[in-house]
Write an enzyme that holds these catalytic residues in place. Sequence first.
Site, PDB file in Angstrom:
ATOM      1  N   GLU A 176      32.062  10.776   7.255  1.00  0.00           N
ATOM      2  CA  GLU A 176      30.818  11.504   7.528  1.00  0.00           C
ATOM      3  C   GLU A 176      31.046  12.655   8.521  1.00  0.00           C
ATOM      4  O   GLU A 176      30.814  12.509   9.715  1.00  0.00           O
ATOM      5  CB  GLU A 176      29.736  10.574   8.073  1.00  0.00           C
ATOM      6  N   LYS A 213      29.769  11.286   3.194  1.00  0.00           N
ATOM      7  CA  LYS A 213      28.371  11.417   3.612  1.00  0.00           C
ATOM      8  C   LYS A 213      28.215  12.776   4.272  1.00  0.00           C
ATOM      9  O   LYS A 213      28.811  13.039   5.322  1.00  0.00           O
ATOM     10  CB  LYS A 213      27.971  10.296   4.571  1.00  0.00           C
TER      11      LYS A 213
END
Length: 295
Positions: A176, A213
């Site tokens: 992420e 992400k």
Amino acid sequence: MNREQLEQMRYGSGFIAALDQSGGSTPSALAHYGIPPEAYNGDVEMLNLIHEMRARIMTDPSFRGDKIIGAILFEDTMDRQVAGLDTANYLWSMRRVVPFVKVDKGLAAEQDGVRCMNPIPGLEALMERALAHGIFGTKMRSFIRLANPRGVRAIVEQQFEVGRTIVARGLVPILEPEIDITSPEKRLAESLLRDALLEGLGSLSPDELVMLKLTLPEDDDYYRPLIEHPNVVRVVALSGGYSRDEATARLARNHGMIASFSRALTEGLTVDMSDAAFEAEFKSAVEQVFAASIT
């Protein structure tokens, strides 16, 4: 690796619920839920209250694998129980929701326009506990404020370095590298990030699988090359401070991305709601996020 869970994450229709607020973000999450900081004393009471909130969400009738295919847990939540079962066991056995756990320990000070992850002491032990609990994958967050090539490269290299360690233990990591939605260089940062991620993915062997992400991009379908990459199980979108309406509108224009929202998913839920009101509000949120995730 659980092959049934892998199939659900790769091909399932739905989204991932992010229920992984850490110690630093928990007071804000509780405040949005209607519990101000003066209502509790110390971390123990705070963590008990946030677990009660998460358990209320996870036991809600709408929290099911037909629309919510995965859930990211905070480490403390993984170690607790929901409805008499270990949380990860409850999610998969009772709700058919694939469990993940957040493993990062927060962000280092900004350098070159980005904040890399702090060192993660005890990662091996945490992965062992995660596997014992039946966790499928992990998540770790970095933060990009400015489009600095050196900074973006440092973030991505760190994410892949730790990600390989996680893959080697049989878990699927969610990388992420979040981009600040208020960055004055957001579009350029997205270009640098996409290129760096494609380079990192190109260095993986065929059996090294990851998820990504990412902040919702300025240009629709900008992350399509990442979505289509054979080493990527799924690309999921963080809400990043956008309201639910704004986040879902942007997500619907990015085909193949699915949501992994936290505050945008729980927006409007409060501790003093009746069960009926809570269920109605959460059902509406799930339907809205699900619809945007299947475009």
